[in-house]
Design an enzyme around this catalytic site. Sequence first.
Site, PDB file in Angstrom:
ATOM      1  N   ASN A  43       0.857  -1.195   0.000  1.00 29.08           N
ATOM      2  CA  ASN A  43       0.000   0.000   0.000  1.00 29.08           C
ATOM      3  C   ASN A  43       0.888   1.239   0.000  1.00 29.08           C
ATOM      4  O   ASN A  43       2.117   1.142   0.034  1.00 29.08           O
ATOM      5  CB  ASN A  43      -0.964  -0.035   1.192  1.00 29.08           C
ATOM      6  CG  ASN A  43      -0.224  -0.032   2.510  1.00 29.08           C
ATOM      7  OD1 ASN A  43       0.469   0.915   2.836  1.00 29.08           O
ATOM      8  ND2 ASN A  43      -0.348  -1.135   3.252  1.00 29.08           N
ATOM      9  N   ASP A  87      -4.386  -6.074   5.186  1.00 31.94           N
ATOM     10  CA  ASP A  87      -5.422  -6.902   5.804  1.00 31.94           C
ATOM     11  C   ASP A  87      -5.367  -8.344   5.306  1.00 31.94           C
ATOM     12  O   ASP A  87      -5.731  -9.255   6.019  1.00 31.94           O
ATOM     13  CB  ASP A  87      -6.801  -6.314   5.496  1.00 31.94           C
ATOM     14  CG  ASP A  87      -7.027  -4.997   6.249  1.00 31.94           C
ATOM     15  OD1 ASP A  87      -6.632  -4.933   7.423  1.00 31.94           O
ATOM     16  OD2 ASP A  87      -7.573  -4.054   5.644  1.00 31.94           O
ATOM     17  N   LYS A 126     -11.665  -2.783  17.990  1.00 32.75           N
ATOM     18  CA  LYS A 126     -10.280  -3.236  18.186  1.00 32.75           C
ATOM     19  C   LYS A 126      -9.873  -3.249  19.650  1.00 32.75           C
ATOM     20  O   LYS A 126      -8.848  -3.830  19.997  1.00 32.75           O
ATOM     21  CB  LYS A 126      -9.333  -2.333  17.399  1.00 32.75           C
ATOM     22  CG  LYS A 126      -9.622  -2.331  15.909  1.00 32.75           C
ATOM     23  CD  LYS A 126      -8.378  -2.531  15.097  1.00 32.75           C
ATOM     24  CE  LYS A 126      -8.698  -2.564  13.617  1.00 32.75           C
ATOM     25  NZ  LYS A 126      -7.567  -3.032  12.835  1.00 32.75           N
TER      26      LYS A 126
HETATM   27  N1  CTP Z   1      -3.910  -2.976  12.223  1.00 30.87           N
HETATM   28  C1  CTP Z   1      -3.209  -4.027  12.731  1.00 30.87           C
HETATM   29  N2  CTP Z   1      -3.212  -5.239  12.082  1.00 30.87           N
HETATM   30  C2  CTP Z   1      -3.934  -5.409  10.961  1.00 30.87           C
HETATM   31  C3  CTP Z   1      -4.694  -4.343  10.432  1.00 30.87           C
HETATM   32  C4  CTP Z   1      -4.633  -3.129  11.084  1.00 30.87           C
HETATM   33  O1  CTP Z   1      -2.547  -3.872  13.760  1.00 30.87           O
HETATM   34  N3  CTP Z   1      -3.922  -6.587  10.372  1.00 30.87           N
HETATM   35  C5  CTP Z   1      -3.900  -1.700  12.944  1.00 30.87           C
HETATM   36  C6  CTP Z   1      -3.251  -0.561  12.213  1.00 30.87           C
HETATM   37  O2  CTP Z   1      -1.886  -0.471  12.534  1.00 30.87           O
HETATM   38  C7  CTP Z   1      -4.030   0.622  12.733  1.00 30.87           C
HETATM   39  C8  CTP Z   1      -5.404   0.067  12.986  1.00 30.87           C
HETATM   40  O3  CTP Z   1      -5.230  -1.332  13.122  1.00 30.87           O
HETATM   41  O4  CTP Z   1      -3.534   1.089  13.975  1.00 30.87           O
HETATM   42  C9  CTP Z   1      -6.449   0.335  11.946  1.00 30.87           C
HETATM   43  O5  CTP Z   1      -5.980  -0.023  10.701  1.00 30.87           O
HETATM   44  P1  CTP Z   1      -6.930   0.014   9.435  1.00 30.87           P
HETATM   45  O6  CTP Z   1      -6.225  -0.651   8.311  1.00 30.87           O
HETATM   46  O7  CTP Z   1      -7.478   1.386   9.220  1.00 30.87           O
HETATM   47  O8  CTP Z   1      -8.128  -0.869   9.972  1.00 30.87           O
HETATM   48  P2  CTP Z   1      -8.742  -2.179   9.448  1.00 30.87           P
HETATM   49  O9  CTP Z   1      -8.733  -3.169  10.549  1.00 30.87           O
HETATM   50  O10 CTP Z   1      -8.074  -2.574   8.207  1.00 30.87           O
HETATM   51  O11 CTP Z   1     -10.248  -1.743   9.190  1.00 30.87           O
HETATM   52  P3  CTP Z   1     -10.969  -1.423   7.806  1.00 30.87           P
HETATM   53  O12 CTP Z   1     -10.472  -2.423   6.816  1.00 30.87           O
HETATM   54  O13 CTP Z   1     -12.390  -1.615   8.167  1.00 30.87           O
HETATM   55  O14 CTP Z   1     -10.637  -0.011   7.485  1.00 30.87           O
END
Ligand code: CTP
Length: 396
Positions: free
Chosen positions: A209, A277, A342
């Site tokens: 990303n 993700d 979370k």
């Molecule tokens: N995060 C994490 N591990 C993952 C995904 C996210 O620790 N596998 C953490 C990121 O470092 C950040 C927070 O979660 O602090 C939110 O990340 P974000 O990508 O915005 O959230 P998502 O869980 O991916 O939610 P969505 O896909 O619904 O936006």
Amino acid sequence: MQGKRILLIVGGGIAAYKSCELVRLIRREGGAVTCVLTAGATHFVTPMTLAALSENPVHTTLWDLDAEAKMGHIQLSRSADLVVVCPATADLMAKMAAGIADDLATTLLLATDKPVLAVPAMNVRMWQHAATRRNVASLRGDGVEVLEPDAGPMACGEFGPGRLPEPTAILAAITATLGGQAKPLAGRHVLVTAGPTHEPIDPVRYIANRSSGRQGFAIAEAAARAGARVTLVAGPVSLPTPAGVTRIDVETARDMAAAVDAALPADAAIMVAAVADWRVAAEAGQKLKKDGSGVIPPLTLTENPDILARLARAPNRPRLLVGFAAETENVVPHAEAKLARKGADWIVANDVSGDVMGGTRNTVHIVRATGVESLPEMPKDAVAAALIERISDALA
Ligand code: CTP
């Protein structure tokens, strides 16, 4: 800043004009400024301008009979709380690193017994030149705080790191350095994740990303400046390691999760990384080839561990757990949902629909169970300073 005395040494570069704005900001915060100009600096900004803005005499030469009769340069170098070199040109930093004292500015820098903060600005190639890298490393080794320059278009028409940071960011660094004598995070361990993750498809391709890692690195730097022991778990980015920070480089979300586990316990964890993700369920052992049949290889994805959510439920959960939420719409409502889902204490939400990912500025909303605090748009290091101030208060 109230009542603090700054000795501002202005080097001879085009960014010297920004020192005028810096003087204005320091004065507005209640600090006093005495300016010293190198010979080069006088070609970019006049002593008269800085004298008017600082309301103090401006010094340009070692050969000032009146001043030197009273041991002028020694006194000047000692009577400040902090010496700021802005802009710190490649030449000035080379002289500082070598201990050369052949004009007033360099003599003051060698004679001072006060902390020194250097704010570099120069052409990108000069900044990246091995000689400058060496000089910056040896200055840092000598205890000089050297800020990282901003990246972007330059006066010389090139692009890259080397721009003087915004005067507001320099002011934040000055305030932190002055206040840093108190070190509000001394004795604390702060864990920061930053950057993207790369999820391999085959030995040569990966899913990634646009995260640059800048905001996370700035937070790690601000935490270290506030006296914390900082572990920075960084995805694949080419940023330099901030001074005083222990960096662990990782590639995938699973590597990042393992590095986070290994770094615990921590008093606070700030999860800035843009963790992928999903990853490819079965990474190919060899490069995927077009076989001429026109059949496109299917990429089956599987979910990565959610590092933040796991940490929230871990037995050794940090006392303060801060997540980031990169959103492109409904920024605050999405962040509020993420806070609950979370199990974090705060979610710092930012709108990444513009050029925030990879850019140098950020607009954030700090979402807590008790309410939302929205900060104005500012450089990423100013966002970092504001967050670390709040994190210090929360851990106090
Ligand atoms: N995060 C994490 N591990 C993952 C995904 C996210 O620790 N596998 C953490 C990121 O470092 C950040 C927070 O979660 O602090 C939110 O990340 P974000 O990508 O915005 O959230 P998502 O869980 O991916 O939610 P969505 O896909 O619904 O936006």
